[in-house]
Structure formats: structure tokens, C-alpha cells
Design an enzyme around this catalytic site. Sequence first.
Site, PDB file in Angstrom:
ATOM      1  N   GLY A  96      -1.763 -17.197  20.115  1.00  0.00           N
ATOM      2  CA  GLY A  96      -0.771 -17.800  21.000  1.00  0.00           C
ATOM      3  C   GLY A  96       0.610 -17.761  20.368  1.00  0.00           C
ATOM      4  N   ARG A 101      -8.816 -23.719  16.915  1.00  0.00           N
ATOM      5  CA  ARG A 101      -7.861 -24.093  17.963  1.00  0.00           C
ATOM      6  C   ARG A 101      -8.594 -24.580  19.217  1.00  0.00           C
ATOM      7  NH1 ARG A 101      -2.867 -25.846  19.298  1.00  0.00           N
ATOM      8  NH2 ARG A 101      -2.187 -25.009  21.310  1.00  0.00           N
ATOM      9  N   CYS A 130      -0.329  17.307  -0.464  1.00  0.00           N
ATOM     10  CA  CYS A 130      -0.120  15.918  -0.930  1.00  0.00           C
ATOM     11  C   CYS A 130      -0.377  14.953   0.220  1.00  0.00           C
ATOM     12  CB  CYS A 130       1.313  15.712  -1.409  1.00  0.00           C
ATOM     13  SG  CYS A 130       1.893  16.905  -2.611  1.00  0.00           S
ATOM     14  N   GLU A 154       3.687   9.922   7.718  1.00  0.00           N
ATOM     15  CA  GLU A 154       2.542  10.769   7.310  1.00  0.00           C
ATOM     16  C   GLU A 154       1.973  11.534   8.493  1.00  0.00           C
ATOM     17  OE1 GLU A 154       1.423  11.278   4.340  1.00  0.00           O
ATOM     18  OE2 GLU A 154       2.046   9.570   3.113  1.00  0.00           O
ATOM     19  N   SER A 182       8.783  15.779  12.124  1.00  0.00           N
ATOM     20  CA  SER A 182       7.450  16.349  12.375  1.00  0.00           C
ATOM     21  C   SER A 182       7.374  17.813  11.983  1.00  0.00           C
ATOM     22  CB  SER A 182       7.089  16.202  13.863  1.00  0.00           C
ATOM     23  OG  SER A 182       7.007  14.841  14.196  1.00  0.00           O
ATOM     24  N   ARG A 203       0.837  -1.211   0.000  1.00  0.00           N
ATOM     25  CA  ARG A 203       0.000   0.000   0.000  1.00  0.00           C
ATOM     26  C   ARG A 203       0.869   1.258   0.000  1.00  0.00           C
ATOM     27  NH1 ARG A 203       0.385   3.693   2.752  1.00  0.00           N
ATOM     28  NH2 ARG A 203       0.133   2.637   4.736  1.00  0.00           N
TER      29      ARG A 203
END
Length: 392
Positions: free
Chosen positions: A347, A276, A246, A371, A145, A97
Amino acid sequence: MSKNQFKGCDYYNIDELLTDEQKMVRDAARQWVSKEVSPVIEDYCQKAQFPKHLLKGLGEIGAFGPYIPQEYGGAGLDHISYGLIMQELERGDSGIRSTASVQSSLVMYPIFAYGSEEQKRKYLPKLASGEMMGCFGLTEPDHGSNPSAMVTNIKDKGDHLLLNGAKMWISNAPFADIAVVWAKNEKGRITGVIVERGMKGFSTPETHGKWSLRASATGELVFDNVKVPKENILPNKDGLGAPLGCLDSARYGIAWGAIGAAMDCYDSALRYSLERQQFEKPIASFQLQQKKLAEMITEITKAQLLCWRLGTLKNQGKATSAQISMAKRNNVNMALEIAREARQIHGAMGITGEYPIMRHMMNLESVITYEGTHDIHLLITGNDITGIPAFK
Ligand code: TGC
Ligand code: FAD
């Protein structure tokens, strides 16, 4: 437990809110991820390699520039379709992504929104097909930042520009053909320039040793007296608002993408808990495990509704930066918490590559930082509701 049984989560019949086209786009991306990404991604992640062979397919499913008009090679889709593609890709892996987010929102978007007609015709069609790949350089070693304090600079040398400085933590940098780079001009104004691989003095060293986004290539951008032609400046917007614009588009995609990672963790945890057996019962029969699962589907459903509404606002041109910021912060945190809980349900098996959980969990540690960090997004909401910027 076999892989690729994912069917999606739709507890509130949100599909009824989607158009036929949006569902078709989502289903095509889902099938592509199940066929091409899920079977190989764990290996690439373990080897810390980017699966470069997937770029062509990403171009073919319209993951590069989904909302860029068709005349420039984009898919010309609406913003909900864009979000749904990001959701499906991140169900595969946040790194996949990321590659599509950077290409679409951080490279194609600025060229489309701030570029000249010549730049649009030269770069967008090739970026849309994946024939050309791009990266986005905003963050610097000492300015994350707070990008407004960047030191990377361009000087006007008459017939060309001279670029100096360095960018760090840049997704796709090691293999990108072009970089959209943000630098200060002599007036201290932040300006976007397109830097092409091969320009003298431009290098892209790869960042190694990541425990997160291992199937995504990250690197630096180093500019040592790089001569950049003047026609490579993005002429139609400057100032910090240009790169932040952007980020709005990329953060929007991440808000949807995080749902994909969360759905994959929930889907795996639900199936595992039913199969399980402990104390002669499926672990799904214990209240503590049901609490985890019930909370997961509740949070996923809330995140889906948030994104659907945000997408509707974005399609109407009404989504604000602060609304996008809230969705990025909420949904990534939601996904990370679900990944951590899903890990416990699995687990010991949860720490292995047999299941996608630990990979999603580690990836999301980057997604919650890039981002705009989780805390910066909280301060963006704080600023929006009080009018007081607490980040300064
Ligand atoms: P501030 O004074 O608030 O604003 C400066 C100018 O920008 C405008 N603006 C925006 N414009 C468009 N979209 C937005 N979201 C905007 N936010 C602000 C603002 O109106 C102003 O315009 P003007 O005309 O008045 O000059 O700026 P500040 O310096 O105080 O910073 C605010 C802060 C901290 C919120 C901002 O710097 C910020 O968001 N920092 C986080 C940095 C960040 O997100 N970096 C991301 C790097 S890229 C990346 O991580 C890619 S990962 C990709 C992947 O693999 O998926
Ligand atoms: P810092 O800014 O140093 O922050 C450190 C901590 O301090 C954080 O918890 C932060 O929330 C907190 N903090 C900072 N300022 C304040 C404040 N005012 N108030 C309260 N708390 C504060 N960047 C790009 O430009 N392009 C890319 O393609 C890209 N890809 C990335 C890929 C990965 C895998 C990663 C991990 C990062 C990527 N980034 C990219 C960089 C990313 O955007 C930055 O890491 C992010 O913006 C945070 O900057 P920083 O890491 O320097 O953290």
C-alpha cells in the site's frame, strides 16, 4: 516491521543441489549484506551517494573476481558460487551488485582472459582486494545497443597510442582507478586498452539526477588526446567479440542478482501481508493478495532453477551466450514485475524507504536496460532460434 529478517526462499529445496562450499559462500555473503549493506543502503540511496566504505568488505568476502584463480588474487570459486554472491549482493541493492559485477566481469575478466602476464600480475591482485577499482567503457552517447558503430578511437603514434572519444553511462567511473576502454584502431578493429586515472586528457565527470541506482556512481569517460602506453593494450583478443565476451560473464551474474532483488521484495511483501490488518483480517487472507504472493514464489523458483542449470552448464564450459541472454532477460523482468506487485501489497508504505521495495523497483529499471536491453535480449534469442538477426 523490523529490517534484516531475511532468510531466503527455497520452495523447491534447491539447497540440496548446492555443494557445501557454495552454501558457505552464499551464507557468508548473506550475513555480510545483512550486517553491512541493509542497515545503511536506504540512506545512501536517498542521498544519491555510493557507500565507498563497503569496498574493503566486498574484497574480503570474495565479491571481486570470485572465479579468477587464486594465483592472481581471485577467490578461485566456481560459477554457481559467483552467481550466489551476486544474488546476495543484489538482495542488498542492485548498485552494490553492479559495483561487484563491473569489477569482476568487466574489468578483471578482460584482463585475465585477454591481458598479458604482466598486466595480470600488475592489476588483478589489487582489483581482487578492492585496493584498486575499475570501470568498463563500451557505451557511447550515440551508440548504446549498437556498440559496433563506436567512434572512440586509438591511433598508433610510434612509441605510444593516442586515445580520443567519450563513453557514457559508465558504472564506477567517478571513482575508478583504471578503465577498460573499447576503441577502434586505424583498421577499424575494436581493441581494449587500460586507461589509468591521472593520464593527461582523461576525465570522468559524474552523472547526476538519476532516479535509479542512486547508490551507484555513474559517469562519463572523456578522452582528449590521451597518451596511452602501448603495453596497456589487451593483446590477446580484439573485435566486438572481446567486449561481448565480458558481457556474457556480467549478464550471467545479473541473472542471479535479479533473483536476490526479487526475493527481498517477496520476503517483505509476505511478512507485511501477514501483519497488516484490514477489514479485521490480515491482508494475506484475501485471495487477490495470495494470488500475487503465489505467483511471486512460483516465478522466483523458476528463475532459481534456470540459474542453477545455467551455472552447471557454465561450470562445464558449455553455457552459450544466447542461454545467458535468455536468463538475464527473464530474471530481470521477473524481478521487476515482483517489485511492482510487492509495492502494491505494501500500500502507501510501499512508496517509502521504510521498506526496500521502491528502491529495488527503481534500480531494476536500469538493470533491465543495461548489459543489453530487454528487447535486445529477445532479439538475441530470436536470432539464435531462427538464424536471422532482426537487430540489423
Ligand atoms: P554480431 O555481428 O552479432 O557479433 C559480432 C562478433 O561478436 C561475437 N559475439 C559474441 N562474442 C562473445 N559473446 C557474445 N555474447 C557475443 N555475441 C556476439 C560474434 O560471434 C561476432 O564475432 P566475429 O568473430 O564473427 O566478429 O554483432 P552486432 O554488431 O550485430 O551486435 C549484436 C548485438 C546487438 C546483440 C550486440 O551488439 C549487443 O549485445 N548489444 C547490446 C550492447 C550491450 O549489452 N551493452 C552493454 C554495455 S556494458 C554495461 O551495460 C554495463 S552495466 C554494468 C553494471 O553496472 O552492472
Ligand atoms: P538505445 O540503444 O538508444 O535503445 C533505446 C531503445 O531502443 C531501447 O528500448 C532498445 O531496446 C531499443 N532498440 C535499440 N536498437 C533496437 C533494435 N535493433 N531493435 C529493436 N529495438 C531496439 N555501459 C557501459 O559501457 N559500461 C557501464 O558500466 C554501464 N553502466 C550503466 C549504468 C546505468 C545505470 C545505465 C542506465 C546504463 C549503463 N550502461 C553502461 C549503458 C547501457 O549498457 C546502455 O544504456 C544500454 O546498452 C542501452 O543503450 P542506450 O541507453 O543507448 O539505448
